[in-house]
Design a protein around this motif. Structure first.
Motif, PDB file in Angstrom:
ATOM      1  N   LEU A 105       0.820  -1.209   0.000  1.00 33.47           N
ATOM      2  CA  LEU A 105       0.000   0.000   0.000  1.00 33.47           C
ATOM      3  C   LEU A 105       0.858   1.266   0.000  1.00 33.47           C
ATOM      4  O   LEU A 105       0.482   2.278  -0.598  1.00 33.47           O
ATOM      5  CB  LEU A 105      -0.943  -0.021   1.203  1.00 33.47           C
ATOM      6  N   LEU A 106       2.010   1.230   0.656  1.00 32.26           N
ATOM      7  CA  LEU A 106       2.916   2.377   0.608  1.00 32.26           C
ATOM      8  C   LEU A 106       3.432   2.608  -0.815  1.00 32.26           C
ATOM      9  O   LEU A 106       3.523   3.753  -1.277  1.00 32.26           O
ATOM     10  CB  LEU A 106       4.087   2.160   1.571  1.00 32.26           C
ATOM     11  N   ILE A 107       3.764   1.526  -1.487  1.00 35.75           N
ATOM     12  CA  ILE A 107       4.215   1.646  -2.880  1.00 35.75           C
ATOM     13  C   ILE A 107       3.095   2.185  -3.753  1.00 35.75           C
ATOM     14  O   ILE A 107       3.302   3.063  -4.605  1.00 35.75           O
ATOM     15  CB  ILE A 107       4.714   0.285  -3.393  1.00 35.75           C
ATOM     16  N   ALA A 108       1.863   1.690  -3.552  1.00 32.69           N
ATOM     17  CA  ALA A 108       0.733   2.158  -4.347  1.00 32.69           C
ATOM     18  C   ALA A 108       0.473   3.643  -4.101  1.00 32.69           C
ATOM     19  O   ALA A 108       0.127   4.388  -5.031  1.00 32.69           O
ATOM     20  CB  ALA A 108      -0.510   1.336  -4.014  1.00 32.69           C
ATOM     21  N   PHE A 109       0.640   4.108  -2.871  1.00 30.04           N
ATOM     22  CA  PHE A 109       0.469   5.528  -2.560  1.00 30.04           C
ATOM     23  C   PHE A 109       1.482   6.371  -3.319  1.00 30.04           C
ATOM     24  O   PHE A 109       1.144   7.421  -3.887  1.00 30.04           O
ATOM     25  CB  PHE A 109       0.627   5.749  -1.056  1.00 30.04           C
ATOM     26  N   LYS A 110       2.733   5.890  -3.360  1.00 26.00           N
ATOM     27  CA  LYS A 110       3.773   6.634  -4.077  1.00 26.00           C
ATOM     28  C   LYS A 110       3.474   6.691  -5.575  1.00 26.00           C
ATOM     29  O   LYS A 110       3.629   7.741  -6.220  1.00 26.00           O
ATOM     30  CB  LYS A 110       5.143   5.981  -3.835  1.00 26.00           C
ATOM     31  N   ILE A 111       3.007   5.600  -6.136  1.00 30.52           N
ATOM     32  CA  ILE A 111       2.663   5.576  -7.558  1.00 30.52           C
ATOM     33  C   ILE A 111       1.497   6.504  -7.841  1.00 30.52           C
ATOM     34  O   ILE A 111       1.466   7.211  -8.852  1.00 30.52           O
ATOM     35  CB  ILE A 111       2.341   4.131  -7.998  1.00 30.52           C
ATOM     36  N   SER A 112       0.518   6.544  -6.926  1.00 27.41           N
ATOM     37  CA  SER A 112      -0.684   7.338  -7.139  1.00 27.41           C
ATOM     38  C   SER A 112      -0.442   8.830  -6.969  1.00 27.41           C
ATOM     39  O   SER A 112      -0.980   9.649  -7.724  1.00 27.41           O
ATOM     40  CB  SER A 112      -1.784   6.875  -6.179  1.00 27.41           C
ATOM     41  N   THR A 113       0.365   9.226  -5.984  1.00 24.38           N
ATOM     42  CA  THR A 113       0.535  10.646  -5.654  1.00 24.38           C
ATOM     43  C   THR A 113       1.887  11.203  -6.051  1.00 24.38           C
ATOM     44  O   THR A 113       2.090  12.421  -5.995  1.00 24.38           O
ATOM     45  CB  THR A 113       0.365  10.855  -4.141  1.00 24.38           C
ATOM     46  N   ASN A 114       2.817  10.307  -6.418  1.00 31.08           N
ATOM     47  CA  ASN A 114       4.200  10.702  -6.718  1.00 31.08           C
ATOM     48  C   ASN A 114       4.891  11.308  -5.502  1.00 31.08           C
ATOM     49  O   ASN A 114       5.847  12.054  -5.628  1.00 31.08           O
ATOM     50  CB  ASN A 114       4.265  11.681  -7.896  1.00 31.08           C
ATOM     51  N   ARG A 115       4.378  10.991  -4.327  1.00 26.98           N
ATOM     52  CA  ARG A 115       5.007  11.418  -3.069  1.00 26.98           C
ATOM     53  C   ARG A 115       5.046  10.219  -2.138  1.00 26.98           C
ATOM     54  O   ARG A 115       4.113   9.415  -2.098  1.00 26.98           O
ATOM     55  CB  ARG A 115       4.193  12.540  -2.406  1.00 26.98           C
ATOM     56  N   LYS A 116       6.105  10.103  -1.372  1.00 24.29           N
ATOM     57  CA  LYS A 116       6.117   9.038  -0.374  1.00 24.29           C
ATOM     58  C   LYS A 116       5.501   9.562   0.915  1.00 24.29           C
ATOM     59  O   LYS A 116       5.656  10.751   1.248  1.00 24.29           O
ATOM     60  CB  LYS A 116       7.531   8.527  -0.134  1.00 24.29           C
ATOM     61  N   PRO A 117       4.767   8.750   1.643  1.00 31.36           N
ATOM     62  CA  PRO A 117       4.116   9.219   2.873  1.00 31.36           C
ATOM     63  C   PRO A 117       5.133   9.703   3.891  1.00 31.36           C
ATOM     64  O   PRO A 117       6.127   9.032   4.172  1.00 31.36           O
ATOM     65  CB  PRO A 117       3.376   7.981   3.378  1.00 31.36           C
ATOM     66  N   GLU A 118       4.870  10.871   4.429  1.00 31.66           N
ATOM     67  CA  GLU A 118       5.707  11.424   5.485  1.00 31.66           C
ATOM     68  C   GLU A 118       5.034  11.299   6.842  1.00 31.66           C
ATOM     69  O   GLU A 118       5.595  11.712   7.855  1.00 31.66           O
ATOM     70  CB  GLU A 118       6.036  12.887   5.182  1.00 31.66           C
ATOM     71  N   SER A 119       3.831  10.759   6.844  1.00 30.33           N
ATOM     72  CA  SER A 119       3.095  10.574   8.089  1.00 30.33           C
ATOM     73  C   SER A 119       2.097   9.439   7.889  1.00 30.33           C
ATOM     74  O   SER A 119       1.542   9.279   6.797  1.00 30.33           O
ATOM     75  CB  SER A 119       2.373  11.864   8.475  1.00 30.33           C
ATOM     76  N   ILE A 120       1.875   8.655   8.930  1.00 28.39           N
ATOM     77  CA  ILE A 120       0.954   7.519   8.878  1.00 28.39           C
ATOM     78  C   ILE A 120      -0.065   7.651  10.008  1.00 28.39           C
ATOM     79  O   ILE A 120       0.303   7.872  11.167  1.00 28.39           O
ATOM     80  CB  ILE A 120       1.704   6.176   8.999  1.00 28.39           C
ATOM     81  N   ILE A 121      -1.344   7.512   9.652  1.00 27.41           N
ATOM     82  CA  ILE A 121      -2.419   7.391  10.649  1.00 27.41           C
ATOM     83  C   ILE A 121      -3.061   6.029  10.434  1.00 27.41           C
ATOM     84  O   ILE A 121      -3.490   5.712   9.325  1.00 27.41           O
ATOM     85  CB  ILE A 121      -3.456   8.513  10.494  1.00 27.41           C
ATOM     86  N   PHE A 122      -3.114   5.228  11.475  1.00 27.44           N
ATOM     87  CA  PHE A 122      -3.546   3.829  11.373  1.00 27.44           C
ATOM     88  C   PHE A 122      -4.753   3.630  12.284  1.00 27.44           C
ATOM     89  O   PHE A 122      -4.630   3.614  13.508  1.00 27.44           O
ATOM     90  CB  PHE A 122      -2.392   2.908  11.790  1.00 27.44           C
ATOM     91  N   TYR A 123      -5.937   3.508  11.686  1.00 27.55           N
ATOM     92  CA  TYR A 123      -7.156   3.217  12.438  1.00 27.55           C
ATOM     93  C   TYR A 123      -7.363   1.700  12.455  1.00 27.55           C
ATOM     94  O   TYR A 123      -7.574   1.087  11.423  1.00 27.55           O
ATOM     95  CB  TYR A 123      -8.367   3.889  11.801  1.00 27.55           C
ATOM     96  N   ARG A 124      -7.311   1.117  13.629  1.00 30.57           N
ATOM     97  CA  ARG A 124      -7.391  -0.346  13.777  1.00 30.57           C
ATOM     98  C   ARG A 124      -8.705  -0.720  14.453  1.00 30.57           C
ATOM     99  O   ARG A 124      -8.961  -0.352  15.602  1.00 30.57           O
ATOM    100  CB  ARG A 124      -6.204  -0.839  14.596  1.00 30.57           C
ATOM    101  N   ASP A 125      -9.548  -1.441  13.745  1.00 28.07           N
ATOM    102  CA  ASP A 125     -10.865  -1.816  14.251  1.00 28.07           C
ATOM    103  C   ASP A 125     -10.803  -3.193  14.907  1.00 28.07           C
ATOM    104  O   ASP A 125      -9.956  -4.023  14.574  1.00 28.07           O
ATOM    105  CB  ASP A 125     -11.869  -1.835  13.095  1.00 28.07           C
ATOM    106  N   GLY A 126     -11.724  -3.426  15.821  1.00 28.95           N
ATOM    107  CA  GLY A 126     -11.963  -4.773  16.332  1.00 28.95           C
ATOM    108  C   GLY A 126     -11.040  -5.261  17.419  1.00 28.95           C
ATOM    109  O   GLY A 126     -10.945  -6.461  17.655  1.00 28.95           O
ATOM    110  N   VAL A 127     -10.348  -4.370  18.141  1.00 22.60           N
ATOM    111  CA  VAL A 127      -9.415  -4.789  19.185  1.00 22.60           C
ATOM    112  C   VAL A 127     -10.021  -4.507  20.548  1.00 22.60           C
ATOM    113  O   VAL A 127     -10.452  -3.385  20.825  1.00 22.60           O
ATOM    114  CB  VAL A 127      -8.066  -4.051  19.057  1.00 22.60           C
ATOM    115  N   SER A 128     -10.065  -5.509  21.392  1.00 17.60           N
ATOM    116  CA  SER A 128     -10.571  -5.319  22.757  1.00 17.60           C
ATOM    117  C   SER A 128      -9.445  -4.803  23.647  1.00 17.60           C
ATOM    118  O   SER A 128      -8.265  -4.887  23.307  1.00 17.60           O
ATOM    119  CB  SER A 128     -11.117  -6.636  23.308  1.00 17.60           C
TER     120      SER A 128
END
Length: 995
Positions: A785-808
């Motif tokens: 997904l990081l590679i796909a983001f770079k291909i799509s935006t021509n920028r590499k992510p400089e920040s990550i927000i990770f929403y994780r569902d289903g964890v008790s």
């Protein structure tokens, strides 16, 4: 989500491999691969094994046993562009572990576990944005008197597995010895191995002999009715008061508060159910629902609070098994067909039944049913072979009536027991844990759906009836007092964001009202010869129809922010109820898509036709072949589903994993519809499936979202869905989605995989293998997904927000340690030193906190359903004392009581403020692609859930009658092989196919 091993798969069909494209964009200095060096991590853990259990019954025969175990399937190889040096990866891993973990007494070589302490982020402050208000929460504050709590271990011999029997034993012990050996103390018992006292007992270790009436002698026992069972109970001091941590202290108080209801009601997790707690109802097929309540003690900023919520759950009706079987087969005088017999076997397995034909209660757990009618089932008893029918006639003088039915099987492998269905009654109070059908779910929801005002009153009544402050153990012995009344909590109502549509529409922006808005054309004004008229007056005077040609109707049209283009499409009809309506349906749908800003060719590539609903796969392949053109690919296939349900999963599997077709399925009942709202909703789905965007946040376009639009940011959503109870051989399904369109953060690419049954930690976030030729090869979902983001935006992510569902909450530590480590390794595998800051947020929907308006009649504080307003956020009082969490009600209620979503930040290198994360999360809830409403959970997590649900459909039609979805259960020494999911074609994966 699923990993299938072996069998007839093409070598290119491995799941979720990154493409062969190199990722030089992540390399500094433009260039080469780092070679085979580097430190990989095998991110797979063994799944928890499940042991089998046998029941006991009333007659012997053939051996049969079932034992289970699960282990992870090996990682499949994934292709990597380059690898960093081993030292840099090692350093990153060490830094991550240092940030995540406190010093632990366990050896450093041990794998991360949920028992290790994790330093979760401290709350950065409280939010201030929004209009202040007060809401009521179903939390009852708890006041404590000082007590010296002691912990004692309890052992009961012979061992009893039933907590109900254990409680009877300890209750008898307390009744007999409270005033003497127990020093007038009343212990609180957890039903298993521990008791707690508010002060020391007069001994450190003591043995007691307790007798109970034996109303249920086992067949293997020589006891006769009316005898007593004797138990040896040993109580030993385990720990002094000063040993307790806060968590352990809360656990003790929770045991105290649950002691009395556990003896009176049926316990299911943290909930209690009983026929005395409210009216019960029928769900059909021998299932009924009972009402009850949930109860949990929690630490909050106010101190300890008791969270109480009303609940309902499904139970087996206490009826004869023959009555239960009649729901599957009305004629019991004839043998069951194989299909019905398998359904009955699945429905009855694991149920406890009681027989009373011997003058006392004999309970057994059903392990299966015979494949032959009872009249043909033979067994040996007292060196004599006879049938079950003969045995009951000779031994018990009972002439069995339904001899064509199978016999129930119980007992152990060494001693199989056969029970007649007509003598076996289902024991009351057994929860139905299998999957409810659609009709049953609807009935349960209809029966339990309550408006906020009614639900609040029922919660208050339940708390009153429990009378905690009048309970001797709770109030007098342990000094616990529960404050009467729900807790008033300070809240804020965040404003709805401005949404951006296409500039060419008459209304380029919209400000949602009460969590919803509408793209359907709206009458702006009626004019006659330049003079605006009142349309209501015109209708009243019946002039509207006379002078229609004179009116100029001004319409407000909102066009999609990015309308997709559909040149090559067609429609397939599998419904037998529709003919010419299909063409009209497609024309109306195409018109709506064009009106909303898409460029949709009005002519299908091949004529719209009807097809045989019993040859779906063949028809799909034929249409795919006919529409495949040089240089052109079928962009969209509209499908009218068959009249009979059950083919949706097969259609999606064939289209998305075999043919590479993006499809939009429609129900037959809607194909003849002229409801414009329906066509708009379908157009929204189609647009994102062909690469368009419906709406975006105006602040995103203007780059006014802190920590998101000021630098390239990728937002992930992740979810793990587990199979229904009873489907022990089904895999758990993982889905991860990630935004591909910075700064708008609206389009999400989705990946799915399968992993071991009931495994919560995502195994495929990062994976690596050591290839003999290429060295260390990296892969996994995050990397792809990081590679796909770079291909799509021509920028590499400089920040990550990770929403994780289903964890008790009990899984926070384990999930964070493993999955943050996987994110770090995935980033490091792309470029040496690449470690963008990560914010890891858990999204919790399955909790029991409810928020109610302080005044139910205030229209400025409630929505149309009587719930609190969309955007209501709470981060004080009932939230965690120190950690960064908040409750957000981001949606408008439709029916029943809205459930706020609980967001808990487990890791935050981006250093969000409370307002920053709360406003971002609330605003994202207005960007959900499938409707013009704000949704209850943040869209990345919602999309991950949809993708996981879609992947479950891929294997649904492979499910056997027993609920298995492939793979085989082996012995305890073996493992459960996880077959990978069918591979989604790249052109499908590039769009939001799961919408």
């Amino acid at each position: 989500m699923s990993r299938r091993g072996g069998g007839g798969r093409r070598p290119d069909s491995r799941r979720d491999q990154p493409t062969q494209a190199r990722a030089p964009s992540f390399q500094r200095g433009g260039g080469g691969a780092a070679g085979p060096r580097g430190r990989g991590r095998q991110g797979h853990r063994g799944g928890a094994g499940r042991g089998s259990h046998s029941g006991s019954g009333a007659a012997p025969s053939s051996p049969h046993t079932a034992s289970t175990s699960t282990e992870p399937a090996p990682s499949s190889p994934s292709v990597s562009a380059s690898a960093p040096s081993s030292s840099s990866v090692s350093t990153l891993v060490e830094e991550t572990e240092q940030k995540l973990t406190l010093a632990a007494p366990a050896a450093a070589t041990l794998p991360p576990s949920s028992s290790r302490a994790v330093r979760l982020p401290v709350r950065p402050g409280f939010g201030t944005r929004g209009r202040k208000c007060v809401v009521r929460a179903n939390h009852f504050m708890v006041q404590l008197a000082k007590r010296d709590i002691h912990h004692y271990d309890v052992s009961i011999d012979p061992e009893v597995t039933s907590q109900k029997i254990n409680r009877q034993i300890i209750s008898q012990l307390i009744n007999l010895y409270r005033l003497t050996n127990l020093g007038e103390r009343i212990p609180a018992y957890d039903g298993m191995k521990s008791i707690y006292t508010a002060g020391p007992l007069p001994f450190e270790s003591k043995e007691f002999i307790i007798t109970l009436p034996d109303s249920d002698p086992r067949p293997s026992s020589s006891a006769s009715p009316g005898t007593e069972r004797q138990f040896r109970v040993v109580i030993r001091l385990a720990s002094q008061p000063y040993v307790y941590t806060l968590q352990k202290f809360i656990q003790v108080l929770d045991v105290v508060l649950r002691a009395a209801p556990s003896e009176k009601h049926t316990v299911v997790g943290r909930s209690f159910f009983s026929t005395d707690l409210g009216p019960m109802g029928q769900l059909g097929d021998g299932i009924e629902y009972w009402r009850g309540y949930f109860q949990s003690l929690r630490p909050t900023q106010f101190g300890l609070s008791l969270n109480i919520d009303v609940s309902a759950s499904s139970f087996y009706k206490p009826i004869l098994v023959t009555e239960f079987v009649q729901y599957y087969c009305s004629d019991l005088s004839r043998p069951l067909s194989d299909q019905v017999r398998l359904k009955v076997k699945k429905a009855l397995k694991g149920i406890k039944v009681v027989l009373r034909h011997m003058g006392y209660n004999l309970s057994c757990k059903i392990t299966g049913i015979t494949s032959q009618p009872m009249s043909q089932v033979m067994f040996t008893c007292d060196n004599e072979t006879r049938s079950v029918v003969q045995y009951f006639l000779e031994k018990h003088k009972i002439a069995l009536q339904f001899t064509s039915l199978p016999a129930l099987e119980a007992g152990t492998e060494e001693r199989r027991i056969y029970l007649p269905m007509e003598l076996s009654r289902i024991v009351e109070g057994q929860r139905y844990t299998k999957r409810l059908n659609e009709r049953q779910v609807t009935a349960l929801l209809r029966a339990t759906c309550q408006r906020p005002q009614d639900r609040e009153a029922n919660i208050q009544m339940m708390a009153r009836e429990n009378a905690y402050n009048e309970d001797t153990l709770v109030n007098r012995e342990f000094g616990i007092q529960v404050v009467d009344g729900l807790t008033s909590v300070n809240a804020r109502i965040l404003p709805a964001p401005m949404l951006k549509y296409h500039e060419t529409g008459q209304e380029a922006s919209v400000n949602p009202d009460f969590g919803q808005w509408n793209m359907i054309n709206k009458v702006f004004g009626l004019y006659v010869l330049g003079v605006q008229l009142n349309p209501l007056c015109l209708l009243k005077e019946k002039l509207l129809f006379v002078y229609t040609e004179l009116f100029c109707v001004i319409l407000v049209v909102q066009k999609m922010f990015n309308g997709g283009r559909v040149e090559v499409w067609t429609c397939m009809n599998f419904s037998t109820c529709l003919n010419q309506d299909v063409i009209g349906f497609c024309q109306r749908l195409v018109d709506m898509c064009n009106r909303k800003g898409m460029v949709f060719n009005r002519r299908p590539v091949i004529p719209i036709s009807s097809y045989n609903p019993y040859q779906i796969e063949k028809a799909l392949v034929d249409v795919h072949n006919k529409t495949t053109q040089p240089g052109k690919q079928l962009q969209l296939l509209i499908i009218i589903l068959p009249d009979v349900r059950g083919s949706y999963g097969r259609i999606k599997r064939v289209c998305e994993t075999e043919l590479g077709i993006v499809s939009q399925c429609c129900q037959p009942k809607h194909a003849s519809s002229r409801n414009m709202q329906y066509f708009e909703n379908v157009a929204l789905k189609i647009n994102v499936k062909v690469g368009g965007r419906n709406t975006v946040l105006d602040d995103a376009v203007q780059k006014r979202i802190p920590l998101v639009t000021d630098r390239p940011t990728i937002i992930f959503g992740a979810d793990v869905t587990h199979p229904q109870p009873g489907e022990d051989s089904s895999p758990s399904i993982v889905a991860v989605v990630a935004s591909m369109d910075w700064p708008e953060v609206t389009k999400y690419r989705g990946l799915v995989s399968a992993q071991a049954h009931n495994e919560e930690i995502i195994q495929d976030l990062y994976k690596s293998i050591q290839d003999p030729q290429r060295g260390l090869v990296h892969g996994g979902m995050i990397r792809e997904l990081l590679i796909a983001f770079k291909i799509s935006t021509n920028r590499k992510p400089e920040s990550i927000i990770f929403y994780r569902d289903g964890v008790s909450e009990g899984q926070f530590s384990q999930v964070l340690l493993h999955e943050m480590n996987a994110i770090r390794l995935a980033c490091a595998s792309l470029e040496e030193g690449y470690a963008p800051p990560v914010t890891f947020v858990v999204v919790q929907k399955r909790h029991h906190t409810r928020l109610f308006p302080a005044e139910h009649n205030r229209r400025d504080l409630t929505d149309r359903s009587g719930n609190i307003l969309p955007g209501t956020v709470v981060d004080t009082q009932i939230c965690h004392p120190t950690e960064f969490d908040f409750y957000l009600n981001s949606h408008a209620g439709i029916q029943g009581t809205s459930r706020p979503t609980h967001y808990h930040v487990l890791f935050d290198e981006n250093r969000f403020t409370a307002d920053g994360l709360q406003v971002l999360t609330n605003n994202l809830c207005y960007t959900y692609a499938r409707c013009t409403r704000s949704v209850s959970i943040v869209p990345p997590a919602y999309y991950a859930h949809l993708a996981a649900f879609r992947a479950r459909f891929y294997i649904e039609d492979e499910t056997s009658a027993g609920g298995s979805t492939g793979g085989t259960r082996s012995t305890a020494e073996g493992s459960l092989a996880i077959r990978p999911l069918p591979v989604i074609k790249d052109n499908v994966k590039d769009v939001m196919f799961y919408c």
